[in-house]
Design an enzyme around this catalytic site. Structure first.
Site, PDB file in Angstrom:
ATOM      1  N   ASP A  44      -9.349 -20.623  75.732  1.00 24.72           N
ATOM      2  CA  ASP A  44      -9.354 -21.888  75.011  1.00 24.72           C
ATOM      3  C   ASP A  44      -8.272 -22.800  75.558  1.00 24.72           C
ATOM      4  O   ASP A  44      -7.547 -22.425  76.478  1.00 24.72           O
ATOM      5  CB  ASP A  44      -9.164 -21.660  73.504  1.00 24.72           C
ATOM      6  CG  ASP A  44      -7.822 -21.022  73.155  1.00 24.72           C
ATOM      7  OD1 ASP A  44      -6.984 -20.786  74.058  1.00 24.72           O
ATOM      8  OD2 ASP A  44      -7.586 -20.755  71.964  1.00 24.72           O
ATOM      9  N   ASP A  46      -5.134 -24.834  73.978  1.00 22.68           N
ATOM     10  CA  ASP A  46      -4.303 -25.074  72.798  1.00 22.68           C
ATOM     11  C   ASP A  46      -3.672 -26.452  72.919  1.00 22.68           C
ATOM     12  O   ASP A  46      -3.081 -26.777  73.953  1.00 22.68           O
ATOM     13  CB  ASP A  46      -3.209 -24.007  72.691  1.00 22.68           C
ATOM     14  CG  ASP A  46      -3.785 -22.628  72.452  1.00 22.68           C
ATOM     15  OD1 ASP A  46      -4.147 -22.350  71.299  1.00 22.68           O
ATOM     16  OD2 ASP A  46      -3.883 -21.844  73.409  1.00 22.68           O
ATOM     17  N   ASP A  86      -8.032 -25.360  70.354  1.00 19.56           N
ATOM     18  CA  ASP A  86      -7.281 -24.819  69.217  1.00 19.56           C
ATOM     19  C   ASP A  86      -6.158 -25.821  68.940  1.00 19.56           C
ATOM     20  O   ASP A  86      -5.216 -25.928  69.726  1.00 19.56           O
ATOM     21  CB  ASP A  86      -6.741 -23.443  69.586  1.00 19.56           C
ATOM     22  CG  ASP A  86      -6.147 -22.696  68.416  1.00 19.56           C
ATOM     23  OD1 ASP A  86      -5.863 -23.318  67.368  1.00 19.56           O
ATOM     24  OD2 ASP A  86      -5.935 -21.475  68.554  1.00 19.56           O
TER      25      ASP A  86
END
Length: 177
Positions: A44, A46, A86
């Site tokens: 992902d 962040d 995220d």
């Protein structure tokens, strides 16, 4: 190098720059940015954002073809294409944005990292290590995937053993049961 995520990071940061919306890269990409090289594949991206400007970030994600997919106790998840974002807020604290409960200086104003030639703001080494302390409370380090073990090692080496131990002591004293 994961060119899809690198391209998306550049697109997100360019769109944020157009809005004068400061964003900080966190997690594994922050480690890579601070080191100036991609060390592994990432699950992902962040992002840390000014909490009071969440609506602007959400609108920007939508403008880039994405959407918020889940609310979390610390922020939210979003997707753009097949990529997961995220997102965690930081809050203004006297002179700078700070992540709640993280060591002071978690969101430096200056671009202290580089991703594929682009200078980027990223969370401090201390904030990165602090996140690993939280992770260790949830999942014993012996059960961590190899990629997290290696990223933690890189972060600790970069910060230095003495500073890591000072942070660990501060974390333990703050969260002692």
């Amino acid at each position: 190098m994961d060119t899809t995520q690198v391209t998306l990071i550049h697109q997100i940061l360019a769109a944020a720059d157009e809005r004068n919306l400061p964003l900080w890269i966190g997690g594994g990409w922050a480690i890579d940015a601070r080191l100036g090289r991609v060390t592994r594949k990432h699950d992902d991206i962040d992002l840390t954002f000014p909490g009071e400007r969440r609506g602007e970030l959400e609108a920007m994600v939508e403008m880039l073809g994405g959407r918020v997919t889940e609310e979390l106790d610390y922020g939210f998840l979003a997707e753009i294409g097949d990529e997961l974002l995220d997102c965690e807020p930081a809050w203004w604290a006297d002179e700078a944005y700070e992540i709640a409960e993280a060591p002071q200086g978690s969101c430096p104003e200056a671009a202290e990292g580089v991703i594929a030639g682009r200078p980027v703001r990223c969370n401090s080494w201390e904030a990165i290590i602090w996140d690993y302390f939280y992770y260790a409370d949830e999942v014993p380090p012996v059960d961590w995937p190899t990629k997290h073990i290696e990223s933690y090692r890189l972060a600790c080496t970069s910060l230095g053993a003495e500073k890591v131990e000072v942070l660990r002591a501060a974390f333990r004293s703050r969260y002692a049961a």
